[in-house]
Write a protein that holds these residues in place. Structure first.
Motif, PDB file in Angstrom:
ATOM      1  N   LYS A   3      -0.776   3.779   6.390  1.00 54.01           N
ATOM      2  CA  LYS A   3      -1.672   4.008   5.697  1.00 54.01           C
ATOM      3  C   LYS A   3      -1.756   2.559   4.686  1.00 54.01           C
ATOM      4  CE  LYS A   3      -5.160   6.608   3.147  1.00 54.01           C
ATOM      5  NZ  LYS A   3      -6.342   6.632   4.149  1.00 54.01           N
ATOM      6  N   ASN A   4      -0.712   2.559   3.972  1.00 54.89           N
ATOM      7  CA  ASN A   4      -0.368   1.262   3.311  1.00 54.89           C
ATOM      8  C   ASN A   4      -0.553  -0.110   3.845  1.00 54.89           C
ATOM      9  OD1 ASN A   4      -0.218   2.291   0.848  1.00 54.89           O
ATOM     10  ND2 ASN A   4       1.848   2.465   0.588  1.00 54.89           N
ATOM     11  N   LEU A   5       0.351  -0.117   5.062  1.00 51.59           N
ATOM     12  CA  LEU A   5       0.085  -1.204   5.923  1.00 51.59           C
ATOM     13  C   LEU A   5      -1.045  -1.612   6.321  1.00 51.59           C
ATOM     14  CD1 LEU A   5       2.049  -3.320   7.348  1.00 51.59           C
ATOM     15  CD2 LEU A   5       2.390  -1.880   9.167  1.00 51.59           C
ATOM     16  N   PHE A   6      -1.901  -0.631   6.778  1.00 51.52           N
ATOM     17  CA  PHE A   6      -3.431  -0.966   7.097  1.00 51.52           C
ATOM     18  C   PHE A   6      -4.143  -1.578   5.977  1.00 51.52           C
ATOM     19  CE2 PHE A   6      -7.706   0.450   7.950  1.00 51.52           C
ATOM     20  CZ  PHE A   6      -8.027  -0.086   8.955  1.00 51.52           C
ATOM     21  N   THR A   7      -4.021  -0.708   4.958  1.00 52.10           N
ATOM     22  CA  THR A   7      -4.528  -1.236   3.552  1.00 52.10           C
ATOM     23  C   THR A   7      -4.317  -2.640   3.239  1.00 52.10           C
ATOM     24  OG1 THR A   7      -4.792   1.009   2.941  1.00 52.10           O
ATOM     25  CG2 THR A   7      -5.286  -0.760   1.432  1.00 52.10           C
ATOM     26  N   TYR A   8      -3.033  -3.141   3.400  1.00 54.34           N
ATOM     27  CA  TYR A   8      -2.634  -4.227   2.893  1.00 54.34           C
ATOM     28  C   TYR A   8      -3.123  -5.380   3.814  1.00 54.34           C
ATOM     29  CZ  TYR A   8       0.733  -1.814   0.019  1.00 54.34           C
ATOM     30  OH  TYR A   8       1.490  -0.935  -0.985  1.00 54.34           O
ATOM     31  N   LEU A   9      -3.216  -5.012   5.224  1.00 51.91           N
ATOM     32  CA  LEU A   9      -3.720  -5.805   6.331  1.00 51.91           C
ATOM     33  C   LEU A   9      -5.096  -6.267   5.967  1.00 51.91           C
ATOM     34  CD1 LEU A   9      -3.254  -7.536   8.870  1.00 51.91           C
ATOM     35  CD2 LEU A   9      -3.813  -5.541   9.962  1.00 51.91           C
ATOM     36  N   ILE A  10      -5.783  -5.339   5.650  1.00 49.26           N
ATOM     37  CA  ILE A  10      -7.321  -5.280   5.407  1.00 49.26           C
ATOM     38  C   ILE A  10      -7.646  -6.204   4.284  1.00 49.26           C
ATOM     39  CG2 ILE A  10      -9.438  -4.093   4.988  1.00 49.26           C
ATOM     40  CD1 ILE A  10      -8.681  -3.828   7.619  1.00 49.26           C
ATOM     41  N   VAL A  11      -6.923  -5.914   3.099  1.00 51.31           N
ATOM     42  CA  VAL A  11      -7.146  -6.755   1.914  1.00 51.31           C
ATOM     43  C   VAL A  11      -6.751  -8.084   2.064  1.00 51.31           C
ATOM     44  CG1 VAL A  11      -6.260  -7.124  -0.512  1.00 51.31           C
ATOM     45  CG2 VAL A  11      -6.769  -4.733   0.413  1.00 51.31           C
ATOM     46  N   SER A  12      -5.607  -8.320   2.674  1.00 51.96           N
ATOM     47  CA  SER A  12      -5.095  -9.811   3.124  1.00 51.96           C
ATOM     48  C   SER A  12      -6.226 -10.685   3.829  1.00 51.96           C
ATOM     49  CB  SER A  12      -3.729  -9.722   3.847  1.00 51.96           C
ATOM     50  OG  SER A  12      -2.633  -9.268   2.982  1.00 51.96           O
ATOM     51  N   ILE A  13      -6.685 -10.025   4.733  1.00 59.71           N
ATOM     52  CA  ILE A  13      -7.840 -10.429   5.550  1.00 59.71           C
ATOM     53  C   ILE A  13      -9.166 -10.919   4.738  1.00 59.71           C
ATOM     54  CG2 ILE A  13      -9.458 -10.090   7.579  1.00 59.71           C
ATOM     55  CD1 ILE A  13      -7.339  -8.696   9.085  1.00 59.71           C
ATOM     56  N   LEU A  14      -9.327  -9.898   4.005  1.00 61.92           N
ATOM     57  CA  LEU A  14     -10.536 -10.034   3.091  1.00 61.92           C
ATOM     58  C   LEU A  14     -10.089 -11.194   2.081  1.00 61.92           C
ATOM     59  CD1 LEU A  14     -13.084  -8.596   2.311  1.00 61.92           C
ATOM     60  CD2 LEU A  14     -11.962  -7.197   0.556  1.00 61.92           C
ATOM     61  N   ILE A  15      -8.944 -11.208   1.517  1.00 61.39           N
ATOM     62  CA  ILE A  15      -8.825 -12.529   0.598  1.00 61.39           C
ATOM     63  C   ILE A  15      -8.916 -13.918   1.222  1.00 61.39           C
ATOM     64  CG2 ILE A  15      -6.849 -13.797  -0.482  1.00 61.39           C
ATOM     65  CD1 ILE A  15      -5.691 -10.675  -1.067  1.00 61.39           C
TER      66      ILE A  15
END
Length: 362
Positions: free
Chosen positions: A39-51
């Motif tokens: 869940k953390n890895l998926f969240t981090y990936l989404i936030v990174s793409i958003l940035i």
């Protein structure tokens, strides 16, 4: 004697039962831990793409807008003011919806979004808290202003290439002061990501730098812009590591309100010194571009600073580099005379491989 044997059998059965229940509990904890990491890895990936996406969109549309509406001071001021408005709207929606439906607690199990009252709330408004806020405002503004000034002295490709040294400054600060762990794979990913980004940016303009003072501009980026940006991200993590999403939105409202008030006399000063004469956009397209840039800028700042707090300053910084391949794809789609550059494509591959290696070993 039989009673004694029965007791021994019962004791053995209890031990076996305890072992089974203990192993079941361990298995359950392992599953929860794996789900938490996923869940953390998926969240981090989404936030990174958003940035990366919001950064690239803001950069592309700002470059397009400045062709017909070249007012750097007004754009800087409007970005700060519009970010404050966006954060205020988001905070009101956040409080109205989540407090009504979830009684102030969102996903506390994973500590991804937490709206519970923090004990540090009042500390943000103490004398020490205000001084910290002002120091971050000065670092942020000084870094942005110096970078804009450096672009008048040197080429954009040169400035952006040198500006990647910010990640090295952040890595050094994180290692020595935040005690962030770096293994071989993380360091390898960092080196590949930085090398790829420099190659990508340098491929934008291979011609000789004909600006009026390239050396001074490059030195400003190397020693002032990069160091101020790195120190800002490091101090933000250090000062507000326990900050939740509600406090983060409030922080941006207060920060950009102060910036808007401080910069307000700048319109008169710029006009008095004939540096910049304020005018409103000329047509509807410029207005729409300006609003879209402001929205992207607000999303970028919120997601970037959330990443600094919840992951690490270095992760947040490297996430910006995701915007480079996104910008390249946008150029290929929108610019008719954009030529396919195999050198740039290979550099993007190096960049993405470096980011993937580093992020997978966070």
């Amino acid at each position: 004697m039989s009673n004694l044997n029965d007791l021994e059998y019962n004791a053995e059965d209890n031990l076996i039962t305890d072992d089974i229940s203990g192993s079941s509990l361990n298995n359950k904890n392992n599953v929860l831990s794996e789900n938490y990491q996923k869940k953390n890895l998926f969240t981090y990936l989404i936030v990174s793409i958003l940035i990366g996406t919001s950064w690239s969109l803001a950069a592309v549309y700002t470059s397009d807008l400045e062709k017909t509406f070249s007012q750097p001071f007004f754009l800087t001021y409007f970005h700060a003011f519009s970010t404050m408005i966006c954060c205020l709207i988001l905070l009101l929606i956040y409080k109205a919806y989540y407090y009504h439906n979830n009684h102030g607690t969102i996903n506390q199990q994973y500590n991804l979004i937490d709206t519970t009252t923090s004990s540090s709330n009042l500390q943000h408004f103490s004398k020490k808290g205000i001084l910290r806020l002002l120091s971050l405002i000065l670092l942020d503004f000084f870094s942005n202003f110096t970078f804009m000034y450096a672009l008048t002295l040197t080429s954009a490709s040169s400035a952006l290439s040198i500006e990647q040294v910010t990640s090295l400054y952040i890595a050094i600060l994180s290692f020595y002061y935040l005690k962030e762990y770096f293994n071989f794979m993380k360091v390898l990913g960092l080196i590949l990501a930085l090398l790829g980004s420099i190659l990508v940016i340098s491929s934008e303009n291979s011609s000789h730098n004909t600006h009026k003072s390239p050396f001074l501009g490059d030195m400003l980026v190397l020693f002032i812009v990069s160091s101020c940006a790195a120190i800002y991200m490091f101090l933000f993590k250090l000062y507000y590591i326990q900050m939740n999403i509600q406090e983060l939105l409030s922080f941006f409202i207060i920060k950009n309100l102060l910036i808007s008030l401080i910069l307000l006399p700048g319109f008169y000063i710029c006009s008095l010194l004939s540096i910049e004469t304020f005018i409103w956009p000329n047509n509807e397209d410029e207005y729409m571009n300006l609003l879209f840039i402001s929205l992207c800028s607000a999303i970028f700042n919120i997601s970037l600073n959330w990443s600094i707090l919840k992951i690490s300053p270095l992760h947040a910084r490297l996430s910006i580099l995701i915007g480079l391949p996104i910008s390249y794809i946008m150029d290929l789609i929108s610019v008719k005379d954009e030529e396919f550059n195999i050198y740039k494509l290979l550099a993007l591959c190096v960049l993405l491989i470096g980011l993937l290696i580093h992020f997978l070993h966070e």
